[in-house]
Design a protein around this motif. Structure first.
Motif, PDB file in Angstrom:
ATOM      1  N   ALA A  22       1.017  -1.220  -0.347  1.00 34.36           N
ATOM      2  CA  ALA A  22       0.034  -0.103   0.241  1.00 34.36           C
ATOM      3  C   ALA A  22       0.960   1.281   0.061  1.00 34.36           C
ATOM      4  N   ASP A  23       2.020   1.250  -0.547  1.00 32.26           N
ATOM      5  CA  ASP A  23       2.916   2.446  -0.577  1.00 32.26           C
ATOM      6  C   ASP A  23       2.022   3.470  -1.567  1.00 32.26           C
ATOM      7  N   GLY A  24       2.100   4.537  -0.759  1.00 32.81           N
ATOM      8  CA  GLY A  24       1.857   5.868  -1.764  1.00 32.81           C
ATOM      9  C   GLY A  24       0.077   5.892  -1.125  1.00 32.81           C
ATOM     10  N   TYR A  25      -0.557   4.929  -0.440  1.00 32.70           N
ATOM     11  CA  TYR A  25      -1.787   5.265  -0.115  1.00 32.70           C
ATOM     12  C   TYR A  25      -2.042   6.147   1.162  1.00 32.70           C
ATOM     13  N   ALA A  26      -3.188   6.994   1.253  1.00 29.09           N
ATOM     14  CA  ALA A  26      -3.193   7.735   2.388  1.00 29.09           C
ATOM     15  C   ALA A  26      -3.139   6.940   3.791  1.00 29.09           C
ATOM     16  N   LYS A  27      -2.513   7.224   4.726  1.00 32.46           N
ATOM     17  CA  LYS A  27      -2.215   6.504   5.832  1.00 32.46           C
ATOM     18  C   LYS A  27      -3.444   5.680   6.432  1.00 32.46           C
ATOM     19  N   GLY A  28      -4.456   6.600   6.712  1.00 35.98           N
ATOM     20  CA  GLY A  28      -5.742   6.006   7.459  1.00 35.98           C
ATOM     21  C   GLY A  28      -6.290   4.958   6.658  1.00 35.98           C
ATOM     22  N   VAL A  29      -6.141   5.085   5.361  1.00 35.68           N
ATOM     23  CA  VAL A  29      -6.683   3.924   4.286  1.00 35.68           C
ATOM     24  C   VAL A  29      -5.987   2.517   4.754  1.00 35.68           C
ATOM     25  N   VAL A  30      -4.627   2.900   4.756  1.00 36.36           N
ATOM     26  CA  VAL A  30      -3.658   1.782   4.969  1.00 36.36           C
ATOM     27  C   VAL A  30      -4.058   0.984   6.579  1.00 36.36           C
ATOM     28  N   ASP A  31      -4.093   1.932   7.252  1.00 37.06           N
ATOM     29  CA  ASP A  31      -4.514   1.547   8.770  1.00 37.06           C
ATOM     30  C   ASP A  31      -5.741   0.666   8.804  1.00 37.06           C
ATOM     31  N   ALA A  32      -6.576   0.957   7.909  1.00 37.40           N
ATOM     32  CA  ALA A  32      -7.906   0.253   8.075  1.00 37.40           C
ATOM     33  C   ALA A  32      -7.707  -1.004   7.301  1.00 37.40           C
ATOM     34  N   SER A  33      -6.941  -1.322   6.560  1.00 39.17           N
ATOM     35  CA  SER A  33      -6.694  -2.532   5.700  1.00 39.17           C
ATOM     36  C   SER A  33      -5.509  -3.347   6.418  1.00 39.17           C
ATOM     37  N   THR A  34      -5.011  -3.040   7.450  1.00 37.71           N
ATOM     38  CA  THR A  34      -3.914  -3.527   8.254  1.00 37.71           C
ATOM     39  C   THR A  34      -4.297  -4.300   9.416  1.00 37.71           C
ATOM     40  N   TYR A  35      -3.704  -5.619   9.774  1.00 39.51           N
ATOM     41  CA  TYR A  35      -4.126  -6.326  10.885  1.00 39.51           C
ATOM     42  C   TYR A  35      -2.727  -6.749  11.485  1.00 39.51           C
ATOM     43  N   GLN A  36      -2.553  -6.686  12.635  1.00 38.75           N
ATOM     44  CA  GLN A  36      -1.230  -7.189  13.335  1.00 38.75           C
ATOM     45  C   GLN A  36      -0.052  -6.970  12.316  1.00 38.75           C
ATOM     46  N   GLY A  37      -0.034  -5.822  11.649  1.00 44.91           N
ATOM     47  CA  GLY A  37       1.133  -5.372  10.871  1.00 44.91           C
ATOM     48  C   GLY A  37       1.127  -5.955   9.433  1.00 44.91           C
ATOM     49  N   LYS A  38       0.059  -6.717   9.151  1.00 45.04           N
ATOM     50  CA  LYS A  38       0.120  -7.140   7.765  1.00 45.04           C
ATOM     51  C   LYS A  38      -1.124  -6.676   6.905  1.00 45.04           C
ATOM     52  N   LEU A  39      -0.814  -6.245   5.776  1.00 53.77           N
ATOM     53  CA  LEU A  39      -1.955  -5.815   4.816  1.00 53.77           C
ATOM     54  C   LEU A  39      -2.797  -6.764   4.223  1.00 53.77           C
ATOM     55  N   TYR A  40      -4.076  -6.656   4.644  1.00 56.36           N
ATOM     56  CA  TYR A  40      -5.051  -7.741   4.182  1.00 56.36           C
ATOM     57  C   TYR A  40      -5.978  -7.177   2.868  1.00 56.36           C
ATOM     58  N   GLY A  41      -5.905  -5.904   2.663  1.00 52.53           N
ATOM     59  CA  GLY A  41      -6.748  -5.328   1.649  1.00 52.53           C
ATOM     60  C   GLY A  41      -6.306  -4.023   1.083  1.00 52.53           C
ATOM     61  N   LEU A  42      -6.670  -3.973  -0.030  1.00 51.50           N
ATOM     62  CA  LEU A  42      -6.418  -2.621  -0.994  1.00 51.50           C
ATOM     63  C   LEU A  42      -7.638  -2.031  -1.304  1.00 51.50           C
ATOM     64  N   GLN A  43      -7.956  -0.740  -0.784  1.00 48.86           N
ATOM     65  CA  GLN A  43      -9.079   0.096  -1.164  1.00 48.86           C
ATOM     66  C   GLN A  43      -8.769   1.114  -2.276  1.00 48.86           C
ATOM     67  N   PRO A  44      -9.424   1.108  -3.072  1.00 51.01           N
ATOM     68  CA  PRO A  44      -9.330   2.050  -4.325  1.00 51.01           C
ATOM     69  C   PRO A  44     -10.023   3.475  -4.176  1.00 51.01           C
ATOM     70  N   VAL A  45     -10.819   3.567  -3.665  1.00 56.65           N
ATOM     71  CA  VAL A  45     -11.599   4.767  -3.217  1.00 56.65           C
ATOM     72  C   VAL A  45     -12.015   5.000  -1.847  1.00 56.65           C
ATOM     73  N   THR A  46     -12.156   6.048  -1.387  1.00 60.17           N
ATOM     74  CA  THR A  46     -12.761   6.159   0.073  1.00 60.17           C
ATOM     75  C   THR A  46     -13.944   7.470  -0.099  1.00 60.17           C
ATOM     76  N   ASN A  47     -14.263   7.937   1.039  1.00 64.40           N
ATOM     77  CA  ASN A  47     -15.337   8.763   1.055  1.00 64.40           C
ATOM     78  C   ASN A  47     -15.139   9.249   2.642  1.00 64.40           C
ATOM     79  N   THR A  48     -15.923  10.373   2.889  1.00 64.66           N
ATOM     80  CA  THR A  48     -15.955  10.745   4.356  1.00 64.66           C
ATOM     81  C   THR A  48     -17.110  11.909   4.493  1.00 64.66           C
TER      82      THR A  48
END
Length: 410
Positions: free
Chosen positions: A125-151
């Motif tokens: 997830a290099d280059g992704y917004a930090k919050g997006v990476v945090d949401a898709s990470t569990y115990q230090g491992k990346l489990y998902g990639l999110q193409p778009v987000t909203n707020t």
């Protein structure tokens, strides 16, 4: 997940995950539904049952399948049923090859052993917004990639504010003053969503977080100050008492009909608002308590994962499809078609130039926070405590401090 749809209740999810917990990772890794044969066809499951999202993702998934030499067999499951179906399939070893999840659900599903780390397939997830990476990470491992987000942001009726000589508010004081001045007859100054669901939590988080509040302990002065703002808006008549029953679609209906001069909502409402001829509206960032502060908002949206199916060849192909969904081209096209924000920070300025009305959302997303960032898989309990306190303060007359302490201790 975009908050336009309601997924499985977090209470139900917690119970279901507890039932799934005894399953071993090896059990999740022997998938009779997807493991047979080669990787000529991949099963994909998501929750895009409504248009235009259903067609948008059908098109991009088919294109990603063709690019990687596989046929996509797609199943769209209503959001309220998605997690229960995922858990059942994990138990019966029939998980799909590619799975979409609401981003706050990822850590709980990963904790159950149902997902494969994307690093195993060379994805990052290099280059992704930090919050997006945090949401898709569990115990230090990346489990998902999110193409778009909203707020969410603060929508305002341009004509109403112009007639009242009011600039879009940037602070709580300005928001309180503007909402009071704009309240007249059947029209309220502001509308927001505060029901006994996580929609209330979602809408409250920017006020809580921006004021220094934290979900680890909501019984603090910082959170009480944020809740007091909402209580005061209802008490002085600037917001309807019905906010305790309104979902975000209801809030949008009030704004669209001219019954509210401002509202808290998300960009997924643009298509609905644009249907109303003569409605001129704008969007600014969520107001903060002190001038000069920056709003801290929650990230919505869906992340794409590779379940443990026990078939290395199919999983490798599935990872390629996930990577394709997250290409620069697809991030930009999905963001434009779905009124969302690309998750790669390098694409945000380009998108803001192409979609100026998304500017406020893009500004906030850069520093937005994952709802699971602090508590991980325990986030749902905190979300329930927050909306319970909101209900108690708005409907039962308890002070914000009392309501928050009661919810925290409960």
């Amino acid at each position: 997940m975009a908050q336009r749809r309601a997924f499985l209740s977090r209470t139900t999810l917690t119970v279901a995950l507890a039932l799934l917990a005894p399953l071993s990772l090896s059990a999740c890794g022997s998938n009779t539904g997807s493991s047979g044969g080669g990787a000529g066809t991949l099963r994909v499951m998501d929750a895009y049952v409504d248009q235009p999202d259903k067609q948008v993702y059908a098109k991009v998934l088919d294109a990603c399948g063709q690019r990687n030499g596989v046929k996509i067999e797609r199943e769209a499951v209503p959001g309220a049923s998605l997690i229960s179906k995922v858990l059942q399939q994990a138990s019966s070893r029939t998980l799909p090859d590619v799975l979409m999840l609401d981003n706050p659900d990822l850590q709980q599903i990963a904790a159950a052993g149902a997902l494969a780390p994307l690093g195993d397939f060379g994805l990052s997830a290099d280059g992704y917004a930090k919050g997006v990476v945090d949401a898709s990470t569990y115990q230090g491992k990346l489990y998902g990639l999110q193409p778009v987000t909203n707020t969410i942001g603060l929508f305002y009726n341009k004509d109403m504010l112009d007639r009242a000589g009011i600039e879009p508010p940037t602070t709580w004081g300005e928001l309180t003053s503007a909402a009071k001045k704009l309240t007249s007859g059947k029209r309220y100054g502001i509308a927001f969503s505060a029901p006994a669901t996580r929609e209330a939590t979602w809408q409250f988080l920017p006020f809580m977080w921006s004021n220094g509040g934290n979900e680890k302990n909501i019984a603090t002065p910082e959170v009480a100050q944020a809740l007091q703002l909402w209580v005061d808006l209802v008490k002085n008549g600037s917001a309807s008492k019905s906010v305790v029953n309104w979902g975000q679609a209801d809030v949008n209906d009030q704004f669209k009909a001219g019954n509210a001069a401002m509202m808290i909502n998300g960009p997924w409402q643009f298509p609905v608002l644009d249907e109303e001829k003569g409605l001129h509206y704008g969007v600014v960032q969520i107001p903060v308590r002190k001038a000069g502060g920056a709003p801290v908002v929650p990230l919505g949206g869906e992340t794409w994962t590779v379940p443990r199916t026990g078939n290395a060849q199919r999983q490798a192909k599935a990872a390629k499809v996930v990577a394709c969904l997250n290409s620069d081209k697809n991030q930009l096209s999905l963001a434009a078609e779905r009124q969302t924000v690309p998750t790669k920070t390098a694409l945000m300025d380009k998108f803001a130039a192409e979609q100026p009305r998304m500017k406020a959302f893009i500004q906030q997303v850069r520093d937005a926070r994952a709802r699971t960032g602090e508590l991980g898989k325990d986030w749902p309990k905190a979300a329930t405590r927050i909306y319970t306190a909101i209900q108690t303060a708005l409907t039962h007359g308890a002070t914000p401090a009392q309501a928050l302490k009661q919810a925290q201790d409960g």
